[in-house]
Write a protein that holds these residues in place. Structure first.
Motif, short mmCIF file in Angstrom:
data_model
loop_
_atom_site.label_atom_id
_atom_site.label_comp_id
_atom_site.label_asym_id
_atom_site.label_seq_id
_atom_site.Cartn_x
_atom_site.Cartn_y
_atom_site.Cartn_z
N THR A 7 0.84 -1.11 0.03
CA THR A 7 0.00 0.04 0.06
C THR A 7 0.89 1.32 -0.29
OG1 THR A 7 -1.71 -1.35 1.22
CG2 THR A 7 -1.91 1.16 1.13
N ILE A 8 1.92 1.11 0.81
CA ILE A 8 3.05 2.47 0.90
C ILE A 8 3.57 2.54 -0.42
CG2 ILE A 8 4.84 3.24 1.97
CD1 ILE A 8 3.92 2.13 4.64
N GLY A 9 3.97 1.45 -1.03
CA GLY A 9 4.51 1.65 -2.27
C GLY A 9 3.70 2.12 -3.55
N ILE A 10 2.33 1.72 -3.47
CA ILE A 10 1.65 2.12 -4.54
C ILE A 10 1.27 3.66 -4.19
CG2 ILE A 10 -0.78 1.98 -5.26
CD1 ILE A 10 -0.87 -1.02 -4.55
N VAL A 11 1.00 3.99 -2.86
CA VAL A 11 0.75 5.33 -2.66
C VAL A 11 2.09 6.32 -3.11
CG1 VAL A 11 0.43 6.95 -0.70
CG2 VAL A 11 -0.88 5.08 -0.92
N ILE A 14 2.09 6.65 -6.71
CA ILE A 14 1.04 7.64 -7.30
C ILE A 14 1.54 9.17 -7.20
CG2 ILE A 14 -1.42 8.46 -6.93
CD1 ILE A 14 -2.02 5.44 -6.50
N LEU A 15 2.00 9.32 -5.62
CA LEU A 15 2.46 10.65 -5.57
C LEU A 15 3.33 11.30 -6.43
CD1 LEU A 15 2.33 10.69 -1.56
CD2 LEU A 15 0.79 11.73 -3.17
N ILE A 20 5.58 14.34 -10.87
CA ILE A 20 6.26 14.64 -12.11
C ILE A 20 5.25 15.24 -12.91
CG2 ILE A 20 6.83 13.23 -14.01
CD1 ILE A 20 8.17 11.30 -11.92
N PHE A 21 4.21 15.05 -13.08
CA PHE A 21 3.02 15.65 -14.00
C PHE A 21 2.74 17.20 -13.61
CE2 PHE A 21 -1.31 17.04 -14.96
CZ PHE A 21 -1.20 17.04 -16.20
N LEU A 22 2.80 17.51 -12.29
CA LEU A 22 2.89 18.88 -12.11
C LEU A 22 4.08 19.96 -12.29
CD1 LEU A 22 0.88 18.49 -8.51
CD2 LEU A 22 -0.02 19.39 -10.88
#
Length: 169
Positions: A7-11, A14-15, A20-22
């Motif tokens: 779960t921590i890896g997925i979060v 995603i962050l 990177i997008f921003l």
């Protein structure tokens, strides 16, 4: 415990993707950018350059023969001394009009429209005096015809024979 790490890896993933997008630059975004790159604003840059040319002529010296000055009101002379070089360049086509007022000014210069403000009146009177000193007939017209006008009046305040006056009468 494995589920917590997953779960921590997925979060974190995603962050990281969101960050990177921003922080991508507009060049990285391509068409998704904010369209403020120079090539997207050619008209603004052109107008800005032309506007600078206009401003550089305001207040520039404008020479008038004494005979011309003697046939103009003091208000016309003051206006011509400040704006004359600019008006001459606009009238001669050395500058392009960038406002509706300047387009109207050019209509006055061509004798299509009557003067409506102090700058137009001063330039109209200047052109009329120069024309008449040279034997021309600028100013002998109405909006619809170019015939000689018999309605030249005497200014109540300064006493000059003129078509238009801004001397305050």
């Amino acid at each position: 415990m494995k589920i917590e790490f997953l779960t921590i890896g997925i979060v974190c993933f995603i962050l990281t993707c969101v960050l990177i997008f921003l922080v991508r630059t507009p060049e990285d975004k391509g068409d998704e950018g904010d369209n403020t790159k120079a090539e997207n604003l050619p008209r603004t840059r052109g107008i800005s350059k032309e506007k600078s040319r206009h401003k550089s002529l305001i207040g520039s010296p404008f020479q008038m023969d004494e005979n011309i000055k003697n046939n103009l009101s003091q208000e016309n002379i003051i206006t011509l001394e400040k704006y004359g070089a600019w008006m001459q360049a606009l009238d001669d086509g050395d500058l392009s009009p960038i406002t509706d007022e300047q387009v109207n000014f050019l209509s006055v210069c061509k004798g299509i429209r009557t003067p409506a403000n102090s700058i137009e009146v001063a330039w109209y009177n200047y052109k009329k005096v120069v024309s008449r000193e040279g034997g021309g007939d600028f100013g002998y017209h109405s909006i619809s015809t170019k015939s000689r006008c018999s309605s030249i009046v005497k200014c109540n305040a300064c006493g000059r024979n003129i078509d238009f006056c801004i001397c305050g009468s």
